[in-house]
Structure formats: C-alpha cells, structure tokens
Enzyme design. Structure first.
Site, PDB file in Angstrom:
ATOM      1  N   SER A 143       8.640  -3.274   4.412  1.00 12.33           N
ATOM      2  CA  SER A 143       7.187  -3.229   4.577  1.00 12.33           C
ATOM      3  C   SER A 143       6.597  -2.234   3.589  1.00 12.33           C
ATOM      4  CB  SER A 143       6.831  -2.812   6.004  1.00 12.33           C
ATOM      5  OG  SER A 143       7.078  -1.430   6.155  1.00 12.33           O
ATOM      6  N   LYS A 144       5.273  -2.184   3.571  1.00 12.22           N
ATOM      7  CA  LYS A 144       4.566  -1.321   2.617  1.00 12.22           C
ATOM      8  C   LYS A 144       5.019   0.131   2.722  1.00 12.22           C
ATOM      9  CE  LYS A 144       0.755  -3.965   1.127  1.00 12.22           C
ATOM     10  NZ  LYS A 144      -0.019  -4.772   2.046  1.00 12.22           N
ATOM     11  N   ARG A 145       5.443   0.480   3.930  1.00 15.41           N
ATOM     12  CA  ARG A 145       5.913   1.848   4.185  1.00 15.41           C
ATOM     13  C   ARG A 145       7.054   2.221   3.223  1.00 15.41           C
ATOM     14  NH1 ARG A 145       9.806   3.111   8.105  1.00 15.41           N
ATOM     15  NH2 ARG A 145       9.965   0.939   8.735  1.00 15.41           N
ATOM     16  N   HIS A 146       7.823   1.224   2.782  1.00 21.93           N
ATOM     17  CA  HIS A 146       8.963   1.490   1.904  1.00 21.93           C
ATOM     18  C   HIS A 146       8.589   1.437   0.423  1.00 21.93           C
ATOM     19  CE1 HIS A 146      10.726  -0.333   5.603  1.00 21.93           C
ATOM     20  NE2 HIS A 146      11.425   0.774   5.528  1.00 21.93           N
ATOM     21  N   GLY A 147       7.322   1.198   0.152  1.00 26.03           N
ATOM     22  CA  GLY A 147       6.893   1.060  -1.247  1.00 26.03           C
ATOM     23  C   GLY A 147       6.225  -0.285  -1.408  1.00 26.03           C
TER      24      GLY A 147
END
Ligand code: GLU
Length: 493
Positions: A257-261
C-alpha cells in the site's frame, strides 16, 4: 491450442497500480509467447470512482512500460467497444435473456433488510447466502412501489461443488451451497463486476484469464454464469483457462500500500526508474525464467513465458532488487539515451556551461553509482556554477590540516601553469606526477583535499575527468577560495 486471446481489464479508479501492471505484463508475455492477441478493456462501471485522468494514466503507463495492446478502446478491434460503459446495452440484453429463461430473477429487498438477513445468519453461526424468497413474499415486495429491483442469478440448487481449473493452482473446489443468488444488475441499471466481466470475456472470446489471486473467490460465480450462458446457447460451453497469480506483498508481508512507498507505476517512472528496469522487475514478481537469467529483455522473457512457472505464493516487492536492476539498466544505456533521459532532472542547472560533448563525458563519469535517474542531479551539482559550496564537515575533516595545505599549495603550483587541461588523460598524468613529487604522502591524502577543494565533497567522478570538465578557470577559482579558507578558517561559534 486455439488462438490465444488474453486481456487486462483495469478499473480507472486510480493510477496504474504495480499489481495491475504485473498482471498486464504476464498476459502480454503469454500472448507474445503464443502469437496471441492481448486486449485492453476498461472496466469503468463504478461511476463514483472512475475518472478519465486515471484511464489516461493507465494507457500512458502501460505504453511507457512497452506493453502494447492489439485491441482496446483507442485502437478498436472486432469486439468493440472495449469500454464497459459503452457496452451497457449488451449487459441489458444478456440480463433479459437470463430473466426470460428463468436463469435470473428480480429481487426487491432494501439494504436494511439484506443487512438484517446477514446479521441473522451471523447470529446463528451460519455462512450467509442470499436465497430467493417465497412466491408470496416476492409478490408482496413487487407490489410495493417504494422498492427498487436488482437482477440476481438463480444459482441452480444442488449444483454441488464447482471445480475451477486453475493453471497455477490446479483444481480449486467451491461449495455452491455457500454461494447465494448474487446480483447481476444493480438497481441503477448498471451491471456488477462479475456479470459484466463474464459477458465481456465470453463475447471477446478470451481463452485465458490471468489475474491476481484476489479474484479467485469470484471465479465460481463467474463459472456459474458461463454455465447459464451456455445453457441458453449464448456462448460456448467451454470455460477459459484461469490462472490466479499470487499477490504482491510489501517487504513486511502485508498488502502493498501507499504506506510502503509509491504504488503507481507513473510514480516510479517519475522517480527515475527506467521502464525497462521496472518491467524486468515486474516480470520476476512471481515468475522465474527457466534459465535463471534474471536480467533480460521482455522479448527474451516472452520466449520462455509459461504459466507453470508462476508461483502460487505471494511475491515480495523488494526495493533493493528494483534498485539493483535500475542501476544495471542505467549503466547499460547508450550515453546519448542516458543524456536525454537525465535532462528533466538537470533543469536547475545551466547546461550551456558545457558543450554537448562535455556533458556526455560528465554524465558518463558520474553514472556508475546512480540508482535512479533522479540521482543524476546531486551527482553533477558541483560541475555547475563558478564556485562550490564547501560543507563545514568536509572542510573540517579534509582541508584543515598542514598536510592539506601542503597538498593544495603544491597542486596550485603545478596546475596553475605547468599542466595542460587538454584532455582527461593529461590531467590524470598531472595528478600522478603530483603524487610522485609529494611522496611519502599517500595518494588518498593527496587526492581527497584536492577533490574536496574543487567539488566540495570527498567522493565523485574520476578526478582527471573532473578537472578536465571544470577547466582551468573554474579549477583555479575554486582552489583559490579553498586556499583563502585554509588561511583564514571560519570562526566557529
Ligand atoms: N476490473 C477488475 C480489476 O481491475 C478486473 C478483474 C479481472 O481481471 O477479472 O481488478
């Protein structure tokens, strides 16, 4: 095998996601391998979330990756249109046929009633599956003008287990008694995903459905629809071959997800990942070439691409691997291509300070350690502008010693007049002579302060090339500023 027809069916509810790009790539490779047809179909029935700019991003990103399609909204084809919102009449037609044959029926429950049914099943510890109400209940609901209707598939009773033949997972069995009569057409008149996807895949004569594992649970519903269509003679009885590819996980094994980049392909391209490197990386997310050669062109991968070599387990998105591949591809670029691709990242610099030939030499000199194209900005900063910013740490550690003063003094003496700036080689030779003359000082003790004085840092391009590119004027100017600084060090607070 009959002519292979595969497709990617993205929903334009966001920019092209790496997972969708990987699915597109696998389908493309499979089509190439078998001389088949690759189709792009836009699944835009979610009107609330679909946007034209996302459709554009999906098209552009696929093209940037080198994934082209034989049939699609923009290129047309024998089964046009390829955008679902332009195919509504087809879904309506199929819906009417199913309805007329008793394969589907209208239901009238409100959202609250359906919620209550789900809660009741939960309270009884039973899995929920929608079933058709009795004829009386149905008639009463139908008579109530305040209710809206949805069309549902009449899942055949006692259908038993539905076996989905999956080229990656083998036979996967689903208990049909757990599948309720699911919605085909919403009250708004638009089709559900499961209905539209089967109408389209059947009409477009898709032979293989290669997609993410998240769709495996939809497949028994889709199989039931194929069966109903076949009973009505609407389509052939033969199901496509399914191949559900393991998901892509983040390094911490959670959903990417966006949390990982970044999760959009266009973000990676903007950050300076080369499309070829990114595609190479995507190919290896869940597939491995039989010869173990991990770096290869898509054409080469296509020669070997085989569904049996796709892993069922999830693939982990390893940034280190992407970086490693990108580094490799940057180093392999013809220098003119590298210069063209680097250009957008060099906009802050006055490139007219250098001739084209010198720019090429500079870019070649700095590219070895670059991970992304964007890194070229920092790697070339010291070539531009007359002076250079000397950072306090570099000054303190490299220039503030008697040795450094001796070195810079000797360098000034020799390079001010005696060394010709005619070629990188001439300057390397000059540096070698300087090292000889300053023995027993070590080469590092000589080269570091020179590099620090001229570039403001202790690492960078080959020093001979650096001196040549900077030219006598800039070199002497920067040297003099460093010498002044050594003579009158900044007062530390
Ligand atoms: N629109 C669906 C998605 O993007 C397509 C799924 C499928 O390939 O059937 O997930």
């Amino acid at each position: 095998m009959s002519e292979v027809r595969v497709r990617i069916a993205p929903s334009p509810t966001g920019n092209l996601h790496v997972g969708t790009a990987r699915t597109a790539l696998f389908n493309w490779l499979f089509a190439k391998r078998h001389g088949g047809t690759f189709i792009l179909r836009v699944e835009d029935t979610d009107l609330q979330r679909s946007e034209e700019r996302y459709t554009q991003n999906i098209f552009d990103s696929l093209r940037a990756l080198g994934i082209d399609w034989n049939e699609g909204p923009d290129v047309g084809g024998p089964f046009a249109p390829y955008t679902q919102m332009e195919r509504l009449s087809l879904y309506q037609e199929f819906a009417q046929k199913l309805l007329a044959a008793g394969e589907a029926y209208y239901s009238y429950e409100t959202e609250a009633e359906l919620e209550a049914q789900r809660d009741a099943a939960k309270a009884n510890g039973k899995p929920y599956a929608y079933r058709r109400p009795s004829a009386e209940v149905l008639a009463a609901q139908q008579a109530d003008a305040s209710r809206t209707k949805t069309l549902r598939l009449a899942v055949p009773e006692n259908r038993g287990n539905i076996i989905v033949k999956d080229a990656i997972r083998g036979d996967v069995s689903f208990d049909s008694s757990l599948i309720g009569d699911f919605v085909l057409m919403k009250s708004t008149g638009s089709p559900t995903y499961n209905f539209a996807v089967v109408v389209d895949d059947a009409l477009m004569k898709i032979t293989h459905i290669i997609r993410g594992e998240d769709h495996l649970s939809n497949t028994p519903r889709q199989a039931l629809l194929y069966e109903a269509f076949a009973r009505l003679g609407l389509t052939s009885a033969e199901l496509p071959v399914f191949a559900h590819v393991g998901m892509i996980l983040a390094p911490d094994r959670s959903k990417l997800s966006k949390r990982h980049g970044a999760t959009a392909v266009s973000d990676y391209i903007q950050q300076g990942y080369l499309p070829e490197a990114f595609c190479n990386f995507l190919s290896l997310l869940g597939w491995s070439p039989p010869d173990g050669e991990e770096i290869a062109s898509l054409t080469r991968f296509a020669e070997h691409f085989d569904l049996t070599r796709i892993a069922h387990s999830p693939a982990v998105f390893e940034m280190d691997k992407l970086n490693w591949l990108n580094k490799h591809y940057i180093r392999e670029l013809p220098i003119e291509d590298f210069a063209r691709l680097a250009q957008p990242y060099l906009q802050d610099y006055d490139l007219s300070e250098y001739s084209h030939e010198h720019l090429l030499l500079m870019l070649d000199a700095v590219r070895e350690p670059l991970t992304t194209l964007a890194d070229v900005k920092a790697a070339t900063s010291y070539f531009f502008g007359a002076g250079v910013t000397l950072d306090a740490q570099v000054v303190g550690e490299t220039l503030m010693s008697d040795e450094a003063s001796t070195v810079l003094g000797a360098f000034a003496l020799q390079f001010r007049e005696n060394v010709s700036f005619i070629s990188p080689q001439a300057l390397s030779d000059g540096l070698k002579e300087l090292i000889q003359s300053l023995k027993p000082l070590k080469a590092k003790a000589i080269l570091w302060p020179i590099r620090a004085a001229l570039t403001g840092r202790v690492h960078g391009a080959d020093l001979g090339k650096t001196l040549y590119l900077l030219g006598r004027e800039k070199v002497l100017l920067r040297l003099d500023s460093a010498l002044r600084l050594i003579a009158r060090p900044p007062v530390s607070s």
